[in-house]
Design a protein around this motif. Structure first.
Motif: not given
Length: 235
Positions: A7, A9-10, A24, A27, A31, A199-202
């Motif tokens: 996944c 990051p921001s 991206r 990711c 998804r 959260q760490e999976l992102y």
């Protein structure tokens, strides 16, 4: 479908990095992969009546190496690897719930001295204390496994089966086994689940890349099997 992979990051972080665009893309694939589980576990809340004759087929598959721990020093031989054991564990659970006979399937990839089927049988009998009725030791692909298993079970009058494999491999496995003439009840295992605080999976991680590989492998394999089935029907 395949579990979610790496996944991102921001968005702000992605814009600030040169690797943002390809990451991206990874990711996005992840998804897409996670959306929907057509072979969901609740399908097995009510197991089949004992009066109906069906078999459990435990499937290993060569090209994903879901079967062999080669030259294992702790076992002094080739043996079942962790992915194979995940499938065997669930097959044992289904056996205890249904008492249906088990067929294990898998040949000898990469010069192994013992077939995957024989290794699975040994683990089921000796470690899980579950009997194995049939052993198919020659197949090298999921498609070959389906055809060879059909030949063995047809002689026993069985055409409707539970098919045990990983959730990410199930769509392609069902396609192959239905093409071979089986009525298939998918019995997937090893779904992707999230911890309470994911959260760490992102953040990027090697496991995410591995799961992205599994997804792409299964997509390509499923398309190839669809083409193979179409060509065989035409010619």
């Amino acid at each position: 479908m395949i579990p979610a992979a790496a996944c991102a990051p921001s968005r702000t972080t992605l814009r600030e990095t040169e690797s943002g665009v390809p990451f991206r893309a990874i990711c996005f694939v992840a998804r897409l992969a996670k959306g929907g589980q057509p072979f969901a576990a609740p399908r097995f809340a009510h197991l089949i009546p004992k009066s109906q004759r069906r078999a459990l087929v435990g499937l290993n598959q060569r090209f994903l190496s879901a079967g062999i721990y080669f030259q294992a020093p702790d076992y002094v031989s080739d043996t079942v690897n962790r992915l194979g054991l995940e499938r065997l564990r669930y097959a044992a659970r289904l056996y205890r719930a249904t008492a249906k006979p088990i067929l294990v399937s898998g040949g000898k990839p990469q010069e192994s001295t013992i077939s995957e089927a024989a290794q699975m049988k040994s683990a089921l009998v000796n470690e899980f204390k579950v009997p194995v009725t049939w052993e198919e030791p020659a197949s090298h692909t999921t498609f070959e496994s389906a055809i060879d298993s059909r030949s063995m079970l047809k002689a026993a009058g069985i055409s409707r089966i539970y098919l045990v494999t990983h959730e990410w491999h199930m769509r392609r496995a069902v396609l192959a086994f239905e093409a071979a003439g089986f009525a298939v009840i998918p019995a997937p295992t090893s779904f992707t689940t999230l911890p309470p605080d994911p959260q760490e999976l992102y953040l990027p991680n090697p496991q995410g890349l591995f799961e992205s590989y599994l997804f792409m492998h299964e997509v390509c394999g499923w398309l190839w099997y669809k083409l193979k089935i179409l060509v065989e029907r035409v010619f």
